[in-house]
Design a protein around this motif. Sequence first.
Motif, PDB file in Angstrom:
ATOM      1  N   THR A 182       6.654  -5.727   6.583  1.00  0.00           N
ATOM      2  CA  THR A 182       7.208  -5.616   7.716  1.00  0.00           C
ATOM      3  C   THR A 182       6.178  -5.290   8.787  1.00  0.00           C
ATOM      4  O   THR A 182       6.768  -5.322   9.681  1.00  0.00           O
ATOM      5  CB  THR A 182       8.572  -5.550   7.882  1.00  0.00           C
ATOM      6  N   ASP A 183       5.167  -4.725   8.026  1.00  0.00           N
ATOM      7  CA  ASP A 183       4.531  -3.801   8.897  1.00  0.00           C
ATOM      8  C   ASP A 183       5.148  -2.248   8.860  1.00  0.00           C
ATOM      9  O   ASP A 183       4.585  -1.626  10.164  1.00  0.00           O
ATOM     10  CB  ASP A 183       3.991  -4.466  10.166  1.00  0.00           C
ATOM     11  N   LYS A 184       6.132  -2.254   8.923  1.00  0.00           N
ATOM     12  CA  LYS A 184       6.249  -0.717   8.812  1.00  0.00           C
ATOM     13  C   LYS A 184       6.108   0.411   7.625  1.00  0.00           C
ATOM     14  O   LYS A 184       6.236   0.029   6.789  1.00  0.00           O
ATOM     15  CB  LYS A 184       7.873  -0.592   8.948  1.00  0.00           C
ATOM     16  N   LEU A 185       5.422   1.949   8.002  1.00  0.00           N
ATOM     17  CA  LEU A 185       5.308   2.200   7.407  1.00  0.00           C
ATOM     18  C   LEU A 185       6.868   3.556   7.151  1.00  0.00           C
ATOM     19  O   LEU A 185       7.349   4.041   8.133  1.00  0.00           O
ATOM     20  CB  LEU A 185       4.250   3.200   7.512  1.00  0.00           C
ATOM     21  N   LEU A 196       0.163  13.197  12.166  1.00  0.00           N
ATOM     22  CA  LEU A 196      -0.101  13.011  10.280  1.00  0.00           C
ATOM     23  C   LEU A 196      -1.829  12.250   9.766  1.00  0.00           C
ATOM     24  O   LEU A 196      -2.702  11.733  11.220  1.00  0.00           O
ATOM     25  CB  LEU A 196       0.013  11.919  10.037  1.00  0.00           C
ATOM     26  N   PHE A 243      -1.623   8.568  13.977  1.00  0.00           N
ATOM     27  CA  PHE A 243      -1.483   9.345  15.219  1.00  0.00           C
ATOM     28  C   PHE A 243      -2.065   9.939  16.050  1.00  0.00           C
ATOM     29  O   PHE A 243      -2.907  10.835  16.247  1.00  0.00           O
ATOM     30  CB  PHE A 243      -0.424  10.413  13.985  1.00  0.00           C
ATOM     31  N   TYR A 290      -0.452  -2.971  16.785  1.00  0.00           N
ATOM     32  CA  TYR A 290       0.242  -2.702  15.841  1.00  0.00           C
ATOM     33  C   TYR A 290       0.835  -1.134  17.128  1.00  0.00           C
ATOM     34  O   TYR A 290      -0.624   0.059  17.022  1.00  0.00           O
ATOM     35  CB  TYR A 290       0.373  -1.962  14.961  1.00  0.00           C
ATOM     36  N   TYR A 322       7.554   7.202  16.784  1.00  0.00           N
ATOM     37  CA  TYR A 322       8.290   8.530  15.714  1.00  0.00           C
ATOM     38  C   TYR A 322       8.631   9.047  16.232  1.00  0.00           C
ATOM     39  O   TYR A 322       8.217  10.135  17.251  1.00  0.00           O
ATOM     40  CB  TYR A 322       7.178   8.923  14.683  1.00  0.00           C
ATOM     41  N   TYR A 353       8.367  -0.244  17.624  1.00  0.00           N
ATOM     42  CA  TYR A 353       7.659  -0.647  17.163  1.00  0.00           C
ATOM     43  C   TYR A 353       6.598  -2.351  17.931  1.00  0.00           C
ATOM     44  O   TYR A 353       8.271  -2.618  17.932  1.00  0.00           O
ATOM     45  CB  TYR A 353       7.207  -0.997  15.433  1.00  0.00           C
ATOM     46  N   PHE A 374       2.740  13.973   3.486  1.00  0.00           N
ATOM     47  CA  PHE A 374       4.391  12.667   3.584  1.00  0.00           C
ATOM     48  C   PHE A 374       3.462  12.316   2.447  1.00  0.00           C
ATOM     49  O   PHE A 374       2.629  11.565   2.497  1.00  0.00           O
ATOM     50  CB  PHE A 374       3.621  12.671   4.867  1.00  0.00           C
ATOM     51  N   LEU A 391      -4.680  10.857   8.627  1.00  0.00           N
ATOM     52  CA  LEU A 391      -4.908   9.644   6.661  1.00  0.00           C
ATOM     53  C   LEU A 391      -5.776  10.689   5.846  1.00  0.00           C
ATOM     54  O   LEU A 391      -6.318  11.341   6.284  1.00  0.00           O
ATOM     55  CB  LEU A 391      -5.171   8.457   7.322  1.00  0.00           C
ATOM     56  N   TYR A 439       0.720   5.389   0.738  1.00  0.00           N
ATOM     57  CA  TYR A 439      -0.478   6.563   1.775  1.00  0.00           C
ATOM     58  C   TYR A 439       0.269   8.132   1.076  1.00  0.00           C
ATOM     59  O   TYR A 439       1.285   8.257   0.724  1.00  0.00           O
ATOM     60  CB  TYR A 439      -0.398   6.135   3.169  1.00  0.00           C
ATOM     61  N   PHE A 468       3.639   2.345  16.857  1.00  0.00           N
ATOM     62  CA  PHE A 468       4.697   3.240  16.822  1.00  0.00           C
ATOM     63  C   PHE A 468       5.345   4.204  17.363  1.00  0.00           C
ATOM     64  O   PHE A 468       4.423   4.973  17.648  1.00  0.00           O
ATOM     65  CB  PHE A 468       4.622   3.083  15.164  1.00  0.00           C
ATOM     66  N   TYR A 494      -0.319  11.395   3.465  1.00  0.00           N
ATOM     67  CA  TYR A 494      -0.683  11.462   5.243  1.00  0.00           C
ATOM     68  C   TYR A 494      -0.628  13.441   5.172  1.00  0.00           C
ATOM     69  O   TYR A 494       0.272  14.183   4.146  1.00  0.00           O
ATOM     70  CB  TYR A 494       0.040  11.483   6.110  1.00  0.00           C
ATOM     71  N   TYR A 546      -1.625   3.551   9.288  1.00  0.00           N
ATOM     72  CA  TYR A 546      -1.741   4.283  11.322  1.00  0.00           C
ATOM     73  C   TYR A 546      -3.188   5.288  11.519  1.00  0.00           C
ATOM     74  O   TYR A 546      -3.287   6.179  10.738  1.00  0.00           O
ATOM     75  CB  TYR A 546      -0.478   5.223  10.829  1.00  0.00           C
ATOM     76  N   PHE A 573       8.589   7.038   5.628  1.00  0.00           N
ATOM     77  CA  PHE A 573       7.836   8.414   5.536  1.00  0.00           C
ATOM     78  C   PHE A 573       8.946   8.869   4.799  1.00  0.00           C
ATOM     79  O   PHE A 573       9.838   9.052   5.052  1.00  0.00           O
ATOM     80  CB  PHE A 573       6.895   9.057   6.615  1.00  0.00           C
ATOM     81  N   TYR A 580       0.862  -1.160   0.368  1.00  0.00           N
ATOM     82  CA  TYR A 580       0.308   0.209   0.204  1.00  0.00           C
ATOM     83  C   TYR A 580       0.757   1.477   0.211  1.00  0.00           C
ATOM     84  O   TYR A 580       2.301   1.102   0.644  1.00  0.00           O
ATOM     85  CB  TYR A 580      -0.857  -0.377   1.277  1.00  0.00           C
ATOM     86  N   PHE A 615       3.534   0.677   2.656  1.00  0.00           N
ATOM     87  CA  PHE A 615       3.803   0.195   4.304  1.00  0.00           C
ATOM     88  C   PHE A 615       4.838  -1.650   2.853  1.00  0.00           C
ATOM     89  O   PHE A 615       3.998  -1.747   1.778  1.00  0.00           O
ATOM     90  CB  PHE A 615       2.481  -0.228   3.306  1.00  0.00           C
TER      91      PHE A 615
END
Lengths: 110, 112
Positions: free
Chosen positions: A95-98, A43, B103, B31, B35, B48, A88, A45, A33, B33, A35, B101, A100, A31, A92
Amino acid sequence: GEDVEQSLFLSVREGDSSVINCTYTDSSSTYLYWYKQEPGAGLQLLTYIFSNMDMKQDQRLTVLLNKKDKHLSLRIADTQTGDSAIYFCAEFLYTDKLIFGTGTRLQVFP
Amino acid sequence: DAGVIQSPRHEVTEMGQEVTLRCKPISGHDYLFWYRQTMMRGLELLIYFNNNVPIDDSGMPEDRFSAKMPNASFSTLKIQPSEPRDSAVYFCASSSAGGGYTFGSGTRLTVV
């Protein structure tokens, strides 16, 4: 590698269209995104696009994805002063990390 | 749902003091996170958690930083001792698997 790049600034006149560009490097992104961050806020979405899509439209927002070139853009039609913010893009990863980008500061002037 | 809740909104502390930032994620999100945002480095992922377990802490700057998630509704980020270069806005975000996400409003930390 994981790297998302954006231009730092964009200035447009109220009523014109804004186009914010983003490039990413990881082809495994599922995905992508967009923001929005207003001054003093977190931030928010705005919209997202699945990696097997080319385009997504949501009211004044149009997202275009060129997966071959790893290029993503956000078009805001009829830009208003309330659209002034930092935008921003983010990818995605599995690893399930976004991850930016650096953010693009959009300034709308009358 | 009230969204992701962070506290405090602002924190001013002296160099060398301990600072604890708090976060309450959205109920049902598995989840969480942390930042950090600065003008120089933009948004940096610090750490995370998934189901309260730390998954990736490679972004934590150094041993002065630690994060915990004792249960699904609470997490802390601690800096001890704090230094002026830690001044930044710290954001917490939560999500469900594969989701975008959400925030929090952030904690603006100033270390003098």
